[in-house]
Write an enzyme that holds these catalytic residues in place. Sequence first.
Site, PDB file in Angstrom:
ATOM      1  CE  LYS A   1      -6.727  -1.055  -3.408  1.00  0.00           C
ATOM      2  NZ  LYS A   1      -7.644  -1.126  -2.265  1.00  0.00           N
TER       3      LYS A   1
ATOM      4  N   GLY B   1      -2.934   4.844  -4.584  1.00  0.00           N
ATOM      5  CA  GLY B   1      -4.173   4.687  -3.844  1.00  0.00           C
ATOM      6  C   GLY B   1      -5.407   4.619  -4.733  1.00  0.00           C
ATOM      7  CB  SER B   2      -5.934   4.957  -8.364  1.00  0.00           C
ATOM      8  OG  SER B   2      -4.865   4.123  -8.781  1.00  0.00           O
ATOM      9  CG  ASP B   3     -10.077   1.941  -4.695  1.00  0.00           C
ATOM     10  OD1 ASP B   3     -11.183   2.335  -5.104  1.00  0.00           O
ATOM     11  OD2 ASP B   3      -9.659   2.160  -3.536  1.00  0.00           O
TER      12      ASP B   3
ATOM     13  CG  ASP C   1      -9.561  -4.024  -2.017  1.00  0.00           C
ATOM     14  OD1 ASP C   1     -10.801  -3.968  -2.028  1.00  0.00           O
ATOM     15  OD2 ASP C   1      -8.847  -3.320  -1.275  1.00  0.00           O
TER      16      ASP C   1
ATOM     17  CG  HIS D   1      -7.819  -0.895   5.487  1.00  0.00           C
ATOM     18  ND1 HIS D   1      -8.124   0.381   5.930  1.00  0.00           N
ATOM     19  CD2 HIS D   1      -7.448  -0.765   4.193  1.00  0.00           C
ATOM     20  CE1 HIS D   1      -7.957   1.234   4.925  1.00  0.00           C
ATOM     21  NE2 HIS D   1      -7.551   0.575   3.869  1.00  0.00           N
TER      22      HIS D   1
ATOM     23  CD  GLU E   1     -10.676  -0.909   2.860  1.00  0.00           C
ATOM     24  OE1 GLU E   1     -10.074  -1.911   2.455  1.00  0.00           O
ATOM     25  OE2 GLU E   1     -10.455   0.233   2.433  1.00  0.00           O
TER      26      GLU E   1
ATOM     27  CD  GLU F   1      -9.181  -5.642   1.071  1.00  0.00           C
ATOM     28  OE1 GLU F   1      -8.225  -6.465   1.068  1.00  0.00           O
ATOM     29  OE2 GLU F   1      -9.019  -4.435   1.297  1.00  0.00           O
TER      30      GLU F   1
ATOM     31  CG  ASP G   1      -9.419   1.563   9.202  1.00  0.00           C
ATOM     32  OD1 ASP G   1      -8.939   1.662   8.066  1.00  0.00           O
ATOM     33  OD2 ASP G   1      -9.409   2.502  10.027  1.00  0.00           O
TER      34      ASP G   1
HETATM   35 MG   LIG Z   1      -9.246  -2.509   0.672  1.00  0.00          MG
END
Ligand SMILES: [Mg+2]
Length: 434
Positions: free
Chosen positions: A216, A22-24, A244, A354, A304, A270, A327
Amino acid sequence: MAVIVAVDTFDVRFPTSRELDGSDAMNPDPDYSAAYVILRTDEGPEGHGFTFTIGRGNDICRMAIETLAPFVVGVDPDAVDLGAFARELTHDSQLRWLGPEKGVVHLAAAALINAMWDLVAKRAGKPVWRYLADLTPEQIVDLVDWRYLTDALTPEEALRILRAAEPGRAGRIAALRARGYPAYTTSPGWLGYDDEKLARLAKQAVVDGFTQIKLKVGADLSDDVHRFQVAREAVGPGIRIAVDANQRWDVGVAVEWMRALAPYDPWWIEEPTSPDDVLAHAAIRTALATAAPNGGPIRVATGEHVQNRIVFKQLLQAGAVDFVQIDACRVGGVNENVAILLLAAKYGVPVCPHAGGVGLCELVQHLSMFDFVAVSGTTEKRVIEFVDHLHEHFLAPAVVRDGYYVAPTEPGFSAEMSADSIAAYSYPDGPAWA
Ligand SMILES: [Mg+2]
Protein backbone atom coordinates in the site's frame (compact mmCIF):
# COMPACT_ATOMS: atom_id res chain seq x y z
CA MET A 1 -38.81 -28.27 -8.40
CA ALA A 2 -38.17 -26.13 -5.36
CA VAL A 3 -39.07 -22.64 -4.36
CA ILE A 4 -37.30 -19.85 -2.50
CA VAL A 5 -39.54 -19.16 0.47
CA ALA A 6 -37.57 -16.54 2.41
CA VAL A 7 -34.67 -14.11 2.13
CA ASP A 8 -32.84 -13.58 5.43
CA THR A 9 -30.33 -10.76 5.77
CA PHE A 10 -27.52 -10.08 8.26
CA ASP A 11 -25.21 -7.16 9.05
CA VAL A 12 -21.93 -8.97 9.81
CA ARG A 13 -18.91 -6.88 10.81
CA PHE A 14 -15.42 -7.92 11.90
CA PRO A 15 -13.49 -5.44 14.10
CA THR A 16 -10.38 -5.53 11.88
CA SER A 17 -9.55 -1.87 12.50
CA ARG A 18 -8.24 -2.86 15.95
CA GLU A 19 -5.17 -4.54 14.33
CA LEU A 20 -4.71 -2.19 11.33
CA ASP A 21 -5.15 -5.19 9.00
CA GLY A 22 -6.42 -3.73 5.77
CA SER A 23 -5.14 -0.20 6.42
CA ASP A 24 -4.30 1.87 3.35
CA ALA A 25 -3.96 5.49 2.32
CA MET A 26 -7.69 5.99 1.80
CA ASN A 27 -9.11 3.54 4.30
CA PRO A 28 -7.15 3.84 7.57
CA ASP A 29 -9.55 1.93 9.83
CA PRO A 30 -11.68 -0.63 7.98
CA ASP A 31 -13.94 -3.05 9.79
CA TYR A 32 -14.35 -5.73 7.14
CA SER A 33 -18.04 -6.41 6.77
CA ALA A 34 -20.55 -8.40 4.79
CA ALA A 35 -24.13 -7.47 4.03
CA TYR A 36 -25.04 -11.11 4.05
CA VAL A 37 -28.05 -12.93 2.65
CA ILE A 38 -29.42 -16.46 2.87
CA LEU A 39 -31.99 -17.70 0.35
CA ARG A 40 -34.13 -20.30 2.13
CA THR A 41 -35.88 -22.92 0.03
CA ASP A 42 -38.71 -25.33 0.78
CA GLU A 43 -36.31 -28.24 0.31
CA GLY A 44 -32.60 -28.77 -0.16
CA PRO A 45 -29.65 -26.41 0.32
CA GLU A 46 -29.72 -22.66 1.02
CA GLY A 47 -28.12 -20.04 -1.20
CA HIS A 48 -25.56 -17.83 0.53
CA GLY A 49 -24.28 -14.52 -0.80
CA PHE A 50 -23.01 -11.14 0.33
CA THR A 51 -21.58 -7.87 -0.68
CA PHE A 52 -18.51 -6.44 1.00
CA THR A 53 -18.21 -3.14 2.84
CA ILE A 54 -15.75 -1.75 5.38
CA GLY A 55 -18.14 -1.03 8.22
CA ARG A 56 -20.47 1.94 8.48
CA GLY A 57 -23.13 1.67 5.78
CA ASN A 58 -23.26 -2.11 5.87
CA ASP A 59 -26.74 -1.68 7.35
CA ILE A 60 -27.76 0.40 4.30
CA CYS A 61 -26.68 -2.43 1.98
CA ARG A 62 -28.62 -4.87 4.09
CA MET A 63 -31.73 -2.70 3.79
CA ALA A 64 -31.29 -2.53 0.00
CA ILE A 65 -31.07 -6.33 -0.15
CA GLU A 66 -34.39 -6.47 1.71
CA THR A 67 -35.87 -4.01 -0.78
CA LEU A 68 -34.86 -6.34 -3.64
CA ALA A 69 -35.99 -9.52 -1.87
CA PRO A 70 -39.48 -9.63 -3.48
CA PHE A 71 -37.75 -10.33 -6.82
CA VAL A 72 -36.28 -13.49 -5.33
CA VAL A 73 -39.03 -14.99 -3.17
CA GLY A 74 -41.04 -17.50 -5.18
CA VAL A 75 -38.28 -18.24 -7.71
CA ASP A 76 -37.64 -21.90 -8.54
CA PRO A 77 -33.84 -22.35 -8.47
CA ASP A 78 -34.07 -25.38 -10.75
CA ALA A 79 -35.86 -23.43 -13.47
CA VAL A 80 -34.39 -19.95 -13.07
CA ASP A 81 -32.92 -18.24 -16.14
CA LEU A 82 -29.86 -16.71 -14.50
CA GLY A 83 -29.38 -14.08 -17.21
CA ALA A 84 -32.97 -12.88 -17.02
CA PHE A 85 -32.89 -13.02 -13.21
CA ALA A 86 -29.83 -10.76 -13.02
CA ARG A 87 -31.31 -8.34 -15.55
CA GLU A 88 -34.55 -8.15 -13.59
CA LEU A 89 -32.68 -7.28 -10.39
CA THR A 90 -30.58 -4.57 -12.02
CA HIS A 91 -33.27 -3.00 -14.21
CA ASP A 92 -36.28 -2.45 -11.97
CA SER A 93 -37.55 0.85 -13.30
CA GLN A 94 -37.94 2.51 -9.89
CA LEU A 95 -34.88 1.15 -8.10
CA ARG A 96 -32.76 1.81 -11.18
CA TRP A 97 -33.20 5.52 -10.46
CA LEU A 98 -30.90 5.13 -7.46
CA GLY A 99 -28.02 4.03 -9.72
CA PRO A 100 -28.30 3.14 -12.50
CA GLU A 101 -26.18 0.04 -12.03
CA LYS A 102 -23.99 1.53 -9.32
CA GLY A 103 -24.03 2.32 -5.65
CA VAL A 104 -25.85 0.62 -2.81
CA VAL A 105 -28.63 -0.92 -4.88
CA HIS A 106 -26.10 -2.48 -7.26
CA LEU A 107 -24.10 -3.88 -4.33
CA ALA A 108 -27.34 -5.35 -2.97
CA ALA A 109 -28.15 -6.88 -6.36
CA ALA A 110 -24.66 -8.42 -6.36
CA ALA A 111 -25.32 -10.08 -2.99
CA LEU A 112 -28.58 -11.61 -4.23
CA ILE A 113 -27.24 -12.64 -7.65
CA ASN A 114 -24.22 -14.27 -5.99
CA ALA A 115 -26.51 -16.05 -3.53
CA MET A 116 -28.61 -17.37 -6.42
CA TRP A 117 -25.47 -18.70 -8.13
CA ASP A 118 -24.45 -20.39 -4.88
CA LEU A 119 -27.86 -22.03 -4.67
CA VAL A 120 -28.05 -23.11 -8.31
CA ALA A 121 -24.52 -24.55 -8.25
CA LYS A 122 -25.17 -26.40 -4.98
CA ARG A 123 -28.29 -27.97 -6.47
CA ALA A 124 -26.23 -29.01 -9.50
CA GLY A 125 -23.58 -30.49 -7.19
CA LYS A 126 -20.78 -28.36 -8.69
CA PRO A 127 -18.53 -25.53 -7.57
CA VAL A 128 -19.51 -22.32 -9.40
CA TRP A 129 -16.34 -22.25 -11.51
CA ARG A 130 -17.11 -25.71 -12.82
CA TYR A 131 -20.81 -24.98 -13.28
CA LEU A 132 -19.86 -22.00 -15.46
CA ALA A 133 -17.16 -23.89 -17.30
CA ASP A 134 -19.63 -26.63 -18.23
CA LEU A 135 -22.05 -24.20 -19.93
CA THR A 136 -22.12 -23.94 -23.70
CA PRO A 137 -20.84 -20.74 -25.33
CA GLU A 138 -24.46 -19.84 -26.13
CA GLN A 139 -25.52 -20.28 -22.49
CA ILE A 140 -22.60 -18.15 -21.31
CA VAL A 141 -23.48 -15.36 -23.75
CA ASP A 142 -27.08 -15.42 -22.46
CA LEU A 143 -25.85 -14.63 -18.93
CA VAL A 144 -24.69 -11.19 -20.02
CA ASP A 145 -26.67 -7.96 -20.13
CA TRP A 146 -25.54 -6.73 -23.54
CA ARG A 147 -27.04 -3.29 -23.16
CA TYR A 148 -24.36 -0.60 -23.69
CA LEU A 149 -21.64 -3.11 -24.69
CA THR A 150 -22.06 -3.75 -28.39
CA ASP A 151 -19.90 -0.86 -29.60
CA ALA A 152 -16.98 -2.72 -28.01
CA LEU A 153 -18.07 -6.36 -28.02
CA THR A 154 -21.05 -8.05 -29.66
CA PRO A 155 -22.63 -11.35 -28.60
CA GLU A 156 -21.32 -12.86 -31.87
CA GLU A 157 -17.73 -11.85 -31.05
CA ALA A 158 -18.15 -13.25 -27.56
CA LEU A 159 -19.36 -16.54 -29.04
CA ARG A 160 -16.24 -16.67 -31.20
CA ILE A 161 -14.00 -16.11 -28.16
CA LEU A 162 -15.81 -18.83 -26.19
CA ARG A 163 -15.86 -21.31 -29.07
CA ALA A 164 -12.15 -20.83 -29.64
CA ALA A 165 -11.55 -21.81 -26.01
CA GLU A 166 -13.81 -24.87 -26.11
CA PRO A 167 -11.34 -27.50 -27.39
CA GLY A 168 -8.91 -26.88 -24.50
CA ARG A 169 -11.43 -26.85 -21.66
CA ALA A 170 -10.83 -30.42 -20.45
CA GLY A 171 -7.06 -30.00 -20.39
CA ARG A 172 -7.30 -26.76 -18.44
CA ILE A 173 -9.71 -28.26 -15.91
CA ALA A 174 -7.13 -30.99 -15.35
CA ALA A 175 -4.38 -28.36 -14.98
CA LEU A 176 -6.46 -26.44 -12.42
CA ARG A 177 -7.04 -29.58 -10.40
CA ALA A 178 -3.37 -30.48 -10.49
CA ARG A 179 -1.84 -27.08 -9.82
CA GLY A 180 -4.50 -24.48 -9.09
CA TYR A 181 -4.50 -20.82 -10.11
CA PRO A 182 -1.61 -18.41 -9.41
CA ALA A 183 -1.96 -16.06 -6.46
CA TYR A 184 -0.18 -13.02 -5.06
CA THR A 185 -0.30 -11.69 -1.53
CA THR A 186 -1.00 -8.30 0.01
CA SER A 187 -0.50 -9.52 3.57
CA PRO A 188 2.96 -7.86 4.01
CA GLY A 189 2.04 -4.47 2.64
CA TRP A 190 -0.58 -2.79 4.82
CA LEU A 191 0.25 0.81 5.58
CA GLY A 192 0.03 0.43 9.33
CA TYR A 193 2.83 -2.17 9.62
CA ASP A 194 6.35 -1.26 10.84
CA ASP A 195 9.59 -2.11 8.97
CA GLU A 196 10.25 -5.28 10.91
CA LYS A 197 6.78 -6.67 10.26
CA LEU A 198 6.91 -5.63 6.57
CA ALA A 199 10.30 -7.31 5.98
CA ARG A 200 9.34 -10.43 7.91
CA LEU A 201 6.01 -10.89 6.09
CA ALA A 202 7.59 -10.12 2.68
CA LYS A 203 10.26 -12.80 3.24
CA GLN A 204 7.61 -15.20 4.46
CA ALA A 205 5.57 -14.60 1.29
CA VAL A 206 8.51 -15.75 -0.84
CA VAL A 207 9.04 -18.80 1.39
CA ASP A 208 5.32 -19.55 0.97
CA GLY A 209 5.73 -19.71 -2.81
CA PHE A 210 4.41 -16.32 -3.92
CA THR A 211 6.15 -14.63 -6.84
CA GLN A 212 4.31 -11.34 -6.37
CA ILE A 213 3.51 -9.17 -3.34
CA LYS A 214 1.80 -5.81 -3.02
CA LEU A 215 2.44 -2.72 -0.94
CA LYS A 216 0.00 0.00 0.00
CA VAL A 217 1.30 3.47 -0.86
CA GLY A 218 0.05 7.02 -1.09
CA ALA A 219 0.10 8.47 2.42
CA ASP A 220 3.66 9.85 2.57
CA LEU A 221 6.18 9.78 -0.29
CA SER A 222 9.42 9.50 1.67
CA ASP A 223 7.85 6.80 3.84
CA ASP A 224 6.75 4.89 0.71
CA VAL A 225 10.25 5.09 -0.79
CA HIS A 226 11.63 3.73 2.47
CA ARG A 227 9.05 0.92 2.73
CA PHE A 228 9.56 -0.09 -0.90
CA GLN A 229 13.31 -0.23 -0.27
CA VAL A 230 12.76 -2.46 2.79
CA ALA A 231 10.44 -4.76 0.80
CA ARG A 232 12.74 -4.93 -2.23
CA GLU A 233 15.72 -5.81 -0.01
CA ALA A 234 13.62 -8.47 1.71
CA VAL A 235 12.45 -10.26 -1.44
CA GLY A 236 15.27 -9.59 -3.93
CA PRO A 237 15.00 -8.58 -7.58
CA GLY A 238 13.10 -11.60 -8.95
CA ILE A 239 9.83 -11.06 -7.08
CA ARG A 240 7.19 -8.71 -8.49
CA ILE A 241 6.16 -5.89 -6.17
CA ALA A 242 2.93 -4.14 -7.10
CA VAL A 243 1.83 -0.96 -5.34
CA ASP A 244 -1.67 0.23 -4.54
CA ALA A 245 -2.64 3.87 -3.91
CA ASN A 246 -6.36 3.23 -3.27
CA GLN A 247 -7.45 6.27 -5.35
CA ARG A 248 -5.37 8.74 -3.41
CA TRP A 249 -3.90 10.90 -6.19
CA ASP A 250 -4.59 13.36 -8.98
CA VAL A 251 -2.84 12.62 -12.28
CA GLY A 252 0.19 14.87 -11.72
CA VAL A 253 0.84 13.55 -8.23
CA ALA A 254 0.42 9.95 -9.39
CA VAL A 255 3.05 10.37 -12.08
CA GLU A 256 5.48 12.19 -9.79
CA TRP A 257 5.02 9.66 -6.98
CA MET A 258 5.50 6.66 -9.26
CA ARG A 259 8.64 8.17 -10.80
CA ALA A 260 10.05 8.40 -7.27
CA LEU A 261 9.23 4.70 -6.65
CA ALA A 262 10.43 3.60 -10.10
CA PRO A 263 14.01 2.68 -9.04
CA TYR A 264 12.57 -0.22 -7.00
CA ASP A 265 10.79 -1.62 -10.05
CA PRO A 266 7.05 -1.55 -9.32
CA TRP A 267 5.10 -4.16 -11.30
CA TRP A 268 1.88 -2.16 -11.38
CA ILE A 269 0.31 0.90 -9.83
CA GLU A 270 -3.19 0.03 -8.66
CA GLU A 271 -5.99 2.56 -8.28
CA PRO A 272 -3.78 5.62 -8.77
CA THR A 273 -6.82 7.89 -8.95
CA SER A 274 -10.62 7.98 -9.03
CA PRO A 275 -12.09 4.70 -10.29
CA ASP A 276 -14.55 6.70 -12.43
CA ASP A 277 -11.84 8.63 -14.25
CA VAL A 278 -11.07 6.68 -17.42
CA LEU A 279 -9.09 9.47 -19.07
CA ALA A 280 -6.94 10.04 -15.97
CA HIS A 281 -5.93 6.37 -15.96
CA ALA A 282 -5.06 6.64 -19.64
CA ALA A 283 -2.96 9.76 -18.98
CA ILE A 284 -1.09 8.12 -16.09
CA ARG A 285 -0.44 5.00 -18.17
CA THR A 286 0.94 7.09 -21.03
CA ALA A 287 3.12 9.16 -18.71
CA LEU A 288 4.62 6.02 -17.12
CA ALA A 289 5.11 4.09 -20.38
CA THR A 290 8.92 4.18 -20.13
CA ALA A 291 9.35 4.85 -16.39
CA ALA A 292 10.56 1.41 -15.28
CA PRO A 293 14.30 0.86 -14.62
CA ASN A 294 14.60 -1.13 -17.87
CA GLY A 295 12.87 1.62 -19.86
CA GLY A 296 9.64 -0.34 -19.99
CA PRO A 297 6.28 0.62 -18.53
CA ILE A 298 5.04 0.91 -15.01
CA ARG A 299 1.70 -0.79 -15.60
CA VAL A 300 -1.67 0.56 -14.49
CA ALA A 301 -4.33 -1.56 -12.80
CA THR A 302 -7.79 -0.77 -11.50
CA GLY A 303 -11.23 -2.26 -11.03
CA GLU A 304 -12.12 -3.05 -7.44
CA HIS A 305 -14.19 0.14 -7.27
CA VAL A 306 -15.23 0.25 -10.92
CA GLN A 307 -18.96 0.27 -10.67
CA ASN A 308 -20.12 -1.64 -13.73
CA ARG A 309 -19.27 -3.22 -17.10
CA ILE A 310 -19.70 0.09 -18.92
CA VAL A 311 -16.80 1.78 -17.13
CA PHE A 312 -14.67 -1.35 -17.66
CA LYS A 313 -15.57 -1.12 -21.35
CA GLN A 314 -14.34 2.46 -21.47
CA LEU A 315 -11.11 1.67 -19.61
CA LEU A 316 -10.38 -0.96 -22.25
CA GLN A 317 -11.47 1.18 -25.20
CA ALA A 318 -9.27 4.04 -23.98
CA GLY A 319 -6.22 1.82 -23.47
CA ALA A 320 -6.22 3.05 -19.87
CA VAL A 321 -5.23 -0.15 -18.05
CA ASP A 322 -2.74 -3.01 -18.27
CA PHE A 323 -4.70 -5.16 -15.81
CA VAL A 324 -8.42 -5.44 -15.12
CA GLN A 325 -9.19 -6.07 -11.44
CA ILE A 326 -12.64 -7.55 -11.12
CA ASP A 327 -14.33 -7.78 -7.74
CA ALA A 328 -16.87 -10.51 -7.05
CA CYS A 329 -19.21 -8.23 -5.06
CA ARG A 330 -18.81 -4.73 -6.50
CA VAL A 331 -20.53 -5.10 -9.87
CA GLY A 332 -23.75 -7.04 -10.45
CA GLY A 333 -22.48 -10.41 -9.28
CA VAL A 334 -21.41 -13.34 -11.45
CA ASN A 335 -23.30 -12.18 -14.53
CA GLU A 336 -21.73 -8.76 -14.87
CA ASN A 337 -18.30 -10.24 -14.11
CA VAL A 338 -18.77 -12.68 -16.99
CA ALA A 339 -19.37 -9.65 -19.23
CA ILE A 340 -16.16 -8.02 -17.96
CA LEU A 341 -14.14 -11.22 -18.48
CA LEU A 342 -15.38 -11.34 -22.07
CA LEU A 343 -14.53 -7.67 -22.64
CA ALA A 344 -11.02 -8.17 -21.22
CA ALA A 345 -10.52 -11.21 -23.45
CA LYS A 346 -11.56 -9.20 -26.50
CA TYR A 347 -8.99 -6.51 -25.68
CA GLY A 348 -6.32 -9.02 -24.62
CA VAL A 349 -5.94 -7.46 -21.17
CA PRO A 350 -5.19 -9.85 -18.27
CA VAL A 351 -7.67 -10.04 -15.39
CA CYS A 352 -6.08 -10.01 -11.92
CA PRO A 353 -8.97 -9.98 -9.44
CA HIS A 354 -9.23 -7.91 -6.30
CA ALA A 355 -9.70 -10.03 -3.20
CA GLY A 356 -9.11 -9.91 0.53
CA GLY A 357 -11.73 -8.18 2.63
CA VAL A 358 -14.05 -10.83 3.95
CA GLY A 359 -14.97 -13.66 1.59
CA LEU A 360 -13.71 -11.99 -1.58
CA CYS A 361 -10.97 -14.60 -2.09
CA GLU A 362 -13.55 -17.34 -1.63
CA LEU A 363 -15.79 -15.94 -4.35
CA VAL A 364 -13.51 -14.47 -6.95
CA GLN A 365 -11.35 -17.58 -7.37
CA HIS A 366 -14.34 -19.18 -9.13
CA LEU A 367 -14.45 -16.37 -11.70
CA SER A 368 -10.75 -16.54 -12.56
CA MET A 369 -10.87 -20.31 -12.84
CA PHE A 370 -13.84 -20.05 -15.19
CA ASP A 371 -11.94 -17.43 -17.20
CA PHE A 372 -8.97 -19.76 -17.52
CA VAL A 373 -11.05 -22.80 -18.55
CA ALA A 374 -13.60 -21.21 -20.88
CA VAL A 375 -12.71 -17.61 -21.81
CA SER A 376 -9.09 -16.41 -21.97
CA GLY A 377 -7.64 -19.93 -21.81
CA THR A 378 -4.48 -18.74 -20.05
CA THR A 379 -3.03 -17.77 -16.67
CA GLU A 380 -0.15 -15.84 -18.21
CA LYS A 381 0.41 -12.54 -16.32
CA ARG A 382 -2.68 -13.41 -14.28
CA VAL A 383 -2.79 -13.66 -10.49
CA ILE A 384 -5.59 -13.55 -7.94
CA GLU A 385 -4.99 -11.42 -4.86
CA PHE A 386 -4.76 -13.35 -1.61
CA VAL A 387 -4.97 -11.95 1.89
CA ASP A 388 -4.83 -14.39 4.77
CA HIS A 389 -7.57 -12.87 6.92
CA LEU A 390 -10.97 -14.11 8.10
CA HIS A 391 -11.07 -17.33 6.05
CA GLU A 392 -11.82 -19.32 9.21
CA HIS A 393 -15.38 -18.02 9.18
CA PHE A 394 -16.24 -19.88 5.96
CA LEU A 395 -17.32 -23.50 5.66
CA ALA A 396 -15.23 -23.99 2.49
CA PRO A 397 -12.42 -21.44 2.86
CA ALA A 398 -10.12 -20.51 -0.01
CA VAL A 399 -6.92 -22.54 0.13
CA VAL A 400 -3.63 -21.27 -1.24
CA ARG A 401 -0.79 -23.75 -1.51
CA ASP A 402 2.71 -22.96 -2.82
CA GLY A 403 1.44 -19.67 -4.23
CA TYR A 404 -1.57 -21.18 -6.02
CA TYR A 405 -5.28 -21.15 -5.22
CA VAL A 406 -6.46 -24.75 -4.95
CA ALA A 407 -9.50 -25.34 -7.19
CA PRO A 408 -12.61 -25.59 -4.97
CA THR A 409 -14.43 -28.94 -5.06
CA GLU A 410 -17.37 -28.16 -2.73
CA PRO A 411 -20.63 -27.41 -4.57
CA GLY A 412 -21.57 -23.73 -4.59
CA PHE A 413 -19.74 -20.39 -4.49
CA SER A 414 -17.63 -21.00 -1.31
CA ALA A 415 -19.74 -18.18 0.13
CA GLU A 416 -21.19 -19.85 3.18
CA MET A 417 -20.18 -18.35 6.51
CA SER A 418 -20.64 -20.46 9.64
CA ALA A 419 -23.81 -19.76 11.61
CA ASP A 420 -21.63 -19.23 14.70
CA SER A 421 -19.61 -16.51 12.97
CA ILE A 422 -22.73 -14.79 11.67
CA ALA A 423 -24.14 -14.73 15.20
CA ALA A 424 -20.91 -13.70 16.91
CA TYR A 425 -20.13 -10.80 14.56
CA SER A 426 -23.66 -9.53 13.90
CA TYR A 427 -23.72 -5.77 14.37
CA PRO A 428 -24.44 -4.21 16.80
CA ASP A 429 -25.72 -6.96 19.10
CA GLY A 430 -23.34 -9.90 18.50
CA PRO A 431 -20.90 -10.70 21.34
CA ALA A 432 -17.95 -9.35 19.32
CA TRP A 433 -19.55 -5.90 19.44
CA ALA A 434 -21.73 -5.88 22.53
MG1 LIG B 1 -6.55 -2.42 -4.04
